[in-house]
Motif scaffolding. Structure first.
Motif, PDB file in Angstrom:
ATOM      1  N   ASN A  72     -32.979  -0.406  -0.418  1.00  0.00           N
ATOM      2  CA  ASN A  72     -31.700  -0.380  -1.114  1.00  0.00           C
ATOM      3  C   ASN A  72     -30.600  -0.090  -0.104  1.00  0.00           C
ATOM      4  O   ASN A  72     -30.211  -0.981   0.659  1.00  0.00           O
ATOM      5  N   SER A  86     -25.527   2.354 -14.694  1.00  0.00           N
ATOM      6  CA  SER A  86     -25.059   1.899 -13.394  1.00  0.00           C
ATOM      7  C   SER A  86     -24.059   2.866 -12.784  1.00  0.00           C
ATOM      8  O   SER A  86     -23.778   2.809 -11.589  1.00  0.00           O
ATOM      9  N   ILE A 123     -15.947  -4.493  -3.425  1.00  0.00           N
ATOM     10  CA  ILE A 123     -16.733  -5.719  -3.581  1.00  0.00           C
ATOM     11  C   ILE A 123     -17.144  -6.244  -2.209  1.00  0.00           C
ATOM     12  O   ILE A 123     -16.317  -6.406  -1.309  1.00  0.00           O
ATOM     13  N   TYR A 177     -21.465 -11.845  -0.099  1.00  0.00           N
ATOM     14  CA  TYR A 177     -22.584 -12.265   0.753  1.00  0.00           C
ATOM     15  C   TYR A 177     -22.643 -13.791   0.746  1.00  0.00           C
ATOM     16  O   TYR A 177     -22.700 -14.414  -0.312  1.00  0.00           O
ATOM     17  N   GLN A 236     -27.220 -15.674   1.804  1.00  0.00           N
ATOM     18  CA  GLN A 236     -28.459 -15.123   1.267  1.00  0.00           C
ATOM     19  C   GLN A 236     -29.446 -16.213   0.879  1.00  0.00           C
ATOM     20  O   GLN A 236     -30.655 -16.066   1.049  1.00  0.00           O
ATOM     21  N   GLU A 275     -22.328 -14.593  -3.091  1.00  0.00           N
ATOM     22  CA  GLU A 275     -22.838 -13.600  -4.026  1.00  0.00           C
ATOM     23  C   GLU A 275     -21.986 -12.348  -3.902  1.00  0.00           C
ATOM     24  O   GLU A 275     -21.847 -11.787  -2.828  1.00  0.00           O
ATOM     25  N   ARG A 289     -21.360  -8.506  -4.591  1.00  0.00           N
ATOM     26  CA  ARG A 289     -22.007  -7.249  -4.957  1.00  0.00           C
ATOM     27  C   ARG A 289     -20.956  -6.144  -4.966  1.00  0.00           C
ATOM     28  O   ARG A 289     -20.113  -6.083  -4.076  1.00  0.00           O
ATOM     29  N   THR A 290     -21.046  -5.305  -5.957  1.00  0.00           N
ATOM     30  CA  THR A 290     -20.075  -4.212  -6.060  1.00  0.00           C
ATOM     31  C   THR A 290     -20.744  -2.887  -5.727  1.00  0.00           C
ATOM     32  O   THR A 290     -21.937  -2.699  -5.959  1.00  0.00           O
ATOM     33  N   ILE A 291     -19.958  -1.997  -5.188  1.00  0.00           N
ATOM     34  CA  ILE A 291     -20.440  -0.680  -4.824  1.00  0.00           C
ATOM     35  C   ILE A 291     -19.354   0.327  -5.148  1.00  0.00           C
ATOM     36  O   ILE A 291     -18.173   0.084  -4.884  1.00  0.00           O
ATOM     37  N   ASP A 334     -21.780  -2.169   4.367  1.00  0.00           N
ATOM     38  CA  ASP A 334     -21.459  -1.321   3.218  1.00  0.00           C
ATOM     39  C   ASP A 334     -20.932   0.036   3.644  1.00  0.00           C
ATOM     40  O   ASP A 334     -20.439   0.801   2.806  1.00  0.00           O
ATOM     41  N   ASP A 346     -23.130 -11.443   6.538  1.00  0.00           N
ATOM     42  CA  ASP A 346     -24.002 -10.648   5.666  1.00  0.00           C
ATOM     43  C   ASP A 346     -24.698  -9.480   6.358  1.00  0.00           C
ATOM     44  O   ASP A 346     -25.484  -8.779   5.724  1.00  0.00           O
TER      45      ASP A 346
END
Length: 826
Positions: free
Chosen positions: A169, A235, A280, A283, A286, A294, A296-298, A763, A792
């Motif tokens: 992860n 989440s 956000i 990517y 992939q 793609e 992905r949120t964090i 990240d 990426d």
């Protein structure tokens, strides 16, 4: 007719001359051809030299790239090829020490091993002892094959907790399928899939696990989930596991739950990210068929923005009830940061919290039985900050040993240096100081010997660039004794068996590393001292014989450690920084203005790079392949030299750190054999930031080249927990944030050229930082730089072969710089 007769009459003389010429050419043509061949070879070799960097060994003062393969005496050189294939990589082993199978106080030196495709319990004291737990690293369940990714035995060693199908992860966290294996019945039981973590209860039959951010209790007696501890996981609500910022910056791991000593209670953190801003990450590569990135949120709290809310809850396994502790205690600075949790009794939890800027440390005691929360002590940081630690150690009461009440060992600054202190009883606010002096305890206590009262720890008592093992008895404060030999330079780590009778002692340098098993309580001592001065060596676990043989084949550039005197600070005190230099092969001190210097820096608060460990890596490749000096300087702000040295950078990151790098560059530029026009600075992460700030402050005077990888460029973009510890919030310190940002790009452009590299999937230090910097360069019309972006890749830059590329790029770019291939542009 006259022209005809004149022509014929001349024929005999011309024929004679031709015969003489042909005769001469028969002898001179081979010599001429040979001469041409020799000169052709010389020219060809010069051309090859220009392209490959091979130096013919001449001693003039014009810099040449050296022969990349061998030294002048024919010895093999360090290169990327032999570094990457593991030629210089030491072998290290770890031992998973376990308690005695009878669960008593006897220490049989038991540990778990996975040798010969078998998981078994062995003893360091008895080579014939073996208890097989699992006889394979693979297993079948309902017709499918699984590999054992990790394995933890229950405290009574009757069952195994196995993780398989592991998926990474963030930095520390994973997801996987968990099984229980009963070694008596030889049956596997599936707990569940997509589980974030699972942990044995001390009672040996319950397992707490986190799935979809909720906590469950699995019973190996019933072989089923017997209770759901939480039901609000989502989440944005994390129970028992950290969110991104707590995993990365606080707990530094994937666990946020803690069993009590006897398994009666389970304490856990509940983290609510609802108010945290979202970042956000796109990517791009992939999947081959993707035509849209793609997204992905964090949840990522940037400086000055909302932190996650956090609470401690305690679950009572007998009454199956949960209560929430009041860790804020009505504080107006809510939410606090929860930095450490440890049980200091059967029903007492110690919790450490700080305000968001780590100015005030509060130690709380939570009584699980009475469901109360009280403040044990409060400490100010005294113009510094509170670093997050995870080394507090419970010391149980034992009337037979003179310990009438429970207590714990912690680390606190004593006269500006971190030292061991003992609090007893646990609610005491006044410590017993166990160690003191102008040196520091590293990572707190390693182990406590309940029988003797000895505490073992790692410290810098001899030197801040070394790590030795020391001991002190809880009943004899301040009487520190040596466990490892301090007459020789050394960096040691150590791990202990359950009763501190045996230890795995690891020597990490500066010479070839080794590992040995030591009986610390042996009456007989070693006849020859190697590493440990206390105890007897039972056997060597690793001596790195292959590495020793490999080292004989290569001429590894020599690394020497020193202290650099960088001038005086604003108070008139001399600044002395730890440093090391790596001297290139075939170094000739008589050369004038010849050698380039490749500085490497990290420089983050409380960090350290100048440590006397063994390593042959990128720095040695640079010294060997480019014939450059490699220099590393731990300037102000770095750790293990006391609070004053590190805390002086607070609220003004990037300033004094840059001053110290520039001072070091000035020292090297003054050396006769150094080419002052070929001094560069390279750094990654905080080091990438420091590289840009140093170029900004230096304005091309000393550092002519810079190589920055994944840098922070504006501390408003970085996470709140790390940044505010050193800078406070942007609201409190707006001027400091501006000064600490990379903003004067015209000054940076005074360097001859600089390089920027970053991964778009980072990240940790978001690509946003580099984009902001590039935009400033565009605005000012600056062009004397190069950029390489890695699609990426995260902060480590490894996706799709990126790690090889990033280091190849660094080396080749520095080669061009030192070779004078760059033309300055603005």
């Amino acid at each position: 007719m006259n022209n005809s007769s004149n022509g014929y009459e001349s024929i005999p003389d011309e024929s004679l001359r031709i015969r003489k010429r042909d005769s001469l050419l028969r002898y001179t043509r081979p010599l001429f051809i040979i001469t041409l061949l020799v000169w052709g070879i010389v020219v060809l070799l010069k051309i090859i030299q220009n392209f490959t960097g091979i130096n013919d060994g001449n001693s003039d003062d014009k810099y040449h790239l050296p022969n990349p393969l061998v030294t002048n005496d024919g010895s093999l050189k360090v290169s990327f090829e032999n570094v990457r294939n593991g030629t210089f990589q030491p072998v290290y082993h770890s031992l998973q020490w376990i308690k005695n199978v009878n669960n008593n106080d006897d220490d049989n030196g038991l540990y778990l091993t996975d040798a010969n495709n078998t998981f078994a319990i062995r003893s360091v004291f008895d080579k014939d002892y073996e208890q097989v737990l699992l006889n394979s690293k693979t297993f079948k369940y309902q017709g499918s094959n699984f590999s054992v990714d990790s394995l933890v035995a229950s405290p009574n060693l009757e069952q195994l907790l196995i993780r398989t199908n592991t998926v990474s992860n963030w930095r520390h966290s994973t997801f996987g399928s968990y099984f229980v294996y009963d070694k008596n019945s030889e049956v596997f039981y599936l707990i569940g899939d997509n589980i974030a973590l699972a942990e044995w209860s001390p009672n040996s039959y319950d397992i707490a696990f986190v799935q979809d951010n909720d906590i469950y209790i699995y019973s190996t007696k019933a072989h089923s989930v017997v209770n759901r501890v939480t039901d609000d996981g989502s989440s944005q609500i994390f129970n028992g596991k950290p969110d991104w910022v707590y995993e990365e910056e606080v707990f530094e791991g994937d666990r946020a739950l803690w069993w009590s000593i006897d398994g009666s209670y389970l304490a856990f953190a509940r983290i609510d990210e609802t108010k945290v801003g979202e970042f956000i990450l796109p990517y791009y590569v992939q999947h081959e068929d993707d035509i849209y990135p793609e997204m992905r949120t964090i949840k990522y709290p940037k400086s000055g923005t909302n932190n996650p809310d956090i609470d401690i809850l305690i679950y009572d396994t007998y009454h199956k009830s949960t209560f929430k502790a009041d860790i804020n205690l009505g504080s107006k600075i809510s939410p606090v940061l929860l930095t450490e949790v440890i049980w200091v009794g059967n029903d007492t939890v110690l919790a450490k919290t700080t305000d968001r800027s780590s100015d005030i440390l509060t130690v709380l005691l939570i009584n699980a039985k009475e469901q109360t929360t009280n403040t044990a002590r409060v400490h100010s940081s005294d113009d510094g900050w509170w670093e997050i630690t995870h080394t507090t150690m419970f010391i149980p009461s034992d009337a037979s040993k003179g310990r009438l009440e429970d207590g714990y060992i912690d680390v606190l600054p004593i006269n500006g240096y971190n030292h061991l202190v003992y609090f007893t009883p646990s609610n005491s606010s006044k410590p017993i100081v166990l160690t003191e002096g102008s040196w520091e305890v590293v990572n707190g206590p390693s182990v406590f010997d309940n029988e003797t009262g000895d505490i073992y720890f790692i410290g810098t008592k001899k030197s801040s660039t070394e790590r030795h093992i020391y001991g002190v008895n809880i009943n004899s404060p301040k009487k520190v004794y040596e466990v490892t030999d301090t007459t020789k330079p050394g960096v040691f780590t150590i791990s202990f068996s359950s009763g501190a009778k045996a230890a795995l002692l690891t020597y990490m340098g500066p010479s070839i590393p080794y590992q040995k098993i030591v009986d610390l309580k042996a009456i007989q001592k070693d006849s020859e001292i190697r590493g440990n001065t206390k105890g007897r060596t039972l056997y060597y676990l690793e001596e790195n014989d292959i590495l020793q043989e490999n080292m004989k084949k290569y001429s590894v550039p020599v690394k020497t450690f020193d202290s650099l005197h960088l001038g005086n600070d604003s108070y008139g005190n001399e600044v002395i920084a730890n440093s090391f230099e790596i001297v290139p092969n075939d170094f000739d001190p008589k050369r004038k203005d010849y050698y380039p210097v490749f500085f490497y820096a990290y420089g983050g608060p409380n960090s350290q790079q100048v440590l006397q460990t063994f390593s042959v890596g990128f720095n040695e490749v640079v010294a060997s392949q480019l014939g450059a000096f490699v220099v590393v300087v731990d300037g102000r702000g770095t750790g293990f030299k006391g609070q004053n040295f590190r805390s002086i950078v607070r609220d003004n990151l990037g300033d004094l750190e840059a001053v110290d790098q520039i001072a070091a560059a000035s020292i090297y530029a003054s050396k006769d054999y150094i080419d002052a026009e070929k001094i560069s600075l390279f750094g990654w992460s905080y080091g990438g930031y420091l590289t840009l700030k140093t170029l900004e402050k230096d304005g091309g005077e000393h550092f002519k080249y810079g190589l920055s990888v994944a840098p922070v460029t504006d501390w408003r973009f970085y996470d709140s927990v790390y940044t505010e510890r050193y800078m406070h919030t942007p609201q409190e310190n707006s001027e400091g944030y501006f000064k600490s940002s990379v903003h004067n790009v015209t000054n940076i452009a005074e360097a001859k050229r600089f390089l920027l590299m970053h991964g778009t999937g980072d990240d940790n230090v978001h690509f946003q930082n580099s984009l902001k910097f590039l935009d400033l360069l565009d605005i000012k019309g600056i062009e004397n730089y190069d950029v390489h972006v890695f699609p990426d890749s995260d902060h480590s830059i490894r996706f799709h072969n990126a790690n090889n590329i990033v280091y190849d790029k660094l080396l080749n770019w520095a080669k061009q710089a030192f070779n004078g291939d760059f033309v300055k542009l603005r």
